[in-house]
Motif scaffolding. Structure first.
Motif: not given
Length: 338
Positions: A231-247
């Motif tokens: 999850t961490r690596q994917v959202v880093e590539i996509l530039g998704i802010p912390k408040e817009k995703y969860s696991q």
């Protein structure tokens, strides 16, 4: 001579209860899936679960079954065929449960003169109930039927650059045109004790707020850590802010403490938090199956809207996409040239 055995989970022969029951028996009687003593496992599975579960599971399978057969099997075969076209060594396909079996896959390779096999579990993250059970059974079969065969194991690829890029690109492509409020990474759930059992340090995995993010040799086999890292690596590539995703974690069974938070509970709470447009990706799988097509795309979708959600997007697995097939083939070709 070198060859490859791709291994996925498996599926019943048909969505009828008569075929679902033996499949569930093989799956649930696996000591790495329900890891209790044999007699207790038999009592739970054959004395309780298999009395009603086959009919319920059959109904779920019927919802997602394709004309060509089980989606998981069909997609795995498509992937297999594409990979074969991009590699110069024999590649066979097997399932841990059901057909084609691991034994038949190894036999096929053996008959082609293969004596060195790249054993490739098609699971991004390592877990007892997925990776370990494949490796253990394959080794048992090798010793019994193919004693001169040598195995090389493809380790969990949860953090391999090519896989992460494939996953990120797939998510980005499917999100085009969908104005999402939140992106949920839903991973297959496992009992917490499985995480502790795979802790090679016997002390690191406490399943608290920090152990998965604190460097440790335990992470080599820690399913929970590997999910967080994907999850961490994917959202880093996509530039998704912390408040817009969860696991979250899905598919738990009653009676045990499973990894939290639970997907269904979290999804049901989202509309009241203002999340009306939800996208869900399931990175524990590389091919769509019952857990992604029925549990997420159908049931979670329905529940989300029942609780006030408006738009729900189930992002497909990598399946037989050209980019993912190329990645698999590249890994195989790199190994074959060593």
């Amino acid at each position: 001579m070198k060859g490859v055995l791709l291994v996925n989970l498996g599926s019943p022969k048909s969505p009828d209860a008569k075929d679902v029951k033996p499949y569930l028996d093989e799956f649930l009687m696996d000591r790495y899936v329900i890891d209790v003593p044999f007699l207790l496992r038999a009592l739970l599975v054959r004395g309780i679960i298999l009395r009603k579960r086959p009919e319920k599971s059959a109904a779920a399978y019927k919802k997602i079954w394709w004309e060509e057969g089980s989606p998981l099997i069909v997609l795995s075969k498509r992937t297999h065929e594409k990979v074969r076209q991009l590699t110069d060594i024999p590649v066979s396909l097997a399932m841990r449960y059901g057909e084609p079996s691991i034994l038949s896959g190894l036999q096929e390779l053996h008959d082609k003169g293969v004596n060195e096999v790249l054993l490739f579990p098609l699971y991004p993250q390592h877990a007892m109930a997925s990776t370990t059970t494949i490796l253990v059974l394959a080794e048992e079969l090798r010793k019994k039927h193919f004693p001169h065969m040598k195995f090389t194991i493809v380790p969990a690829f949860y953090n391999k650059k090519d896989y992460i890029q494939n996953l990120a690109d797939s998510i980005k492509n499917h999100l085009e045109g969908f104005q999402y409020d939140h992106l949920l990474f839903s991973y297959h759930g496992i009992p917490e004790r499985h995480v502790r059992k795979t802790d090679i340090t016997k002390s690191h995995c406490k399943i608290d707020g920090s152990c998965c993010h604190t460097p440790s040799p335990a992470h080599e086999f820690c399913y929970r850590h590997q999910c967080f890292e994907t999850t961490r690596q994917v959202v880093e590539i996509l530039g998704i802010p912390k408040e817009k995703y969860s696991q979250t974690f899905q598919s738990r069974l009653a009676g045990d403490k499973w990894l939290e938070p639970y997907t269904d509970i979290e999804i049901n709470k989202m509309p009241e938090k203002g999340i009306k447009n939800l996208a869900v990706v399931t990175p524990a799988f590389v091919a769509d199956c019952l857990e992604t097509l029925e549990e997420i795309a159908m049931e979670a979708n329905h529940q989300f809207k029942e609780h006030g959600g408006e738009n729900f997007l189930a992002i497909p697995c990598l399946n037989d996409s050209d980019a993912w097939v190329q990645t698999i083939s590249n890994w195989i070709n790199e190994w074959s040239k060593k």
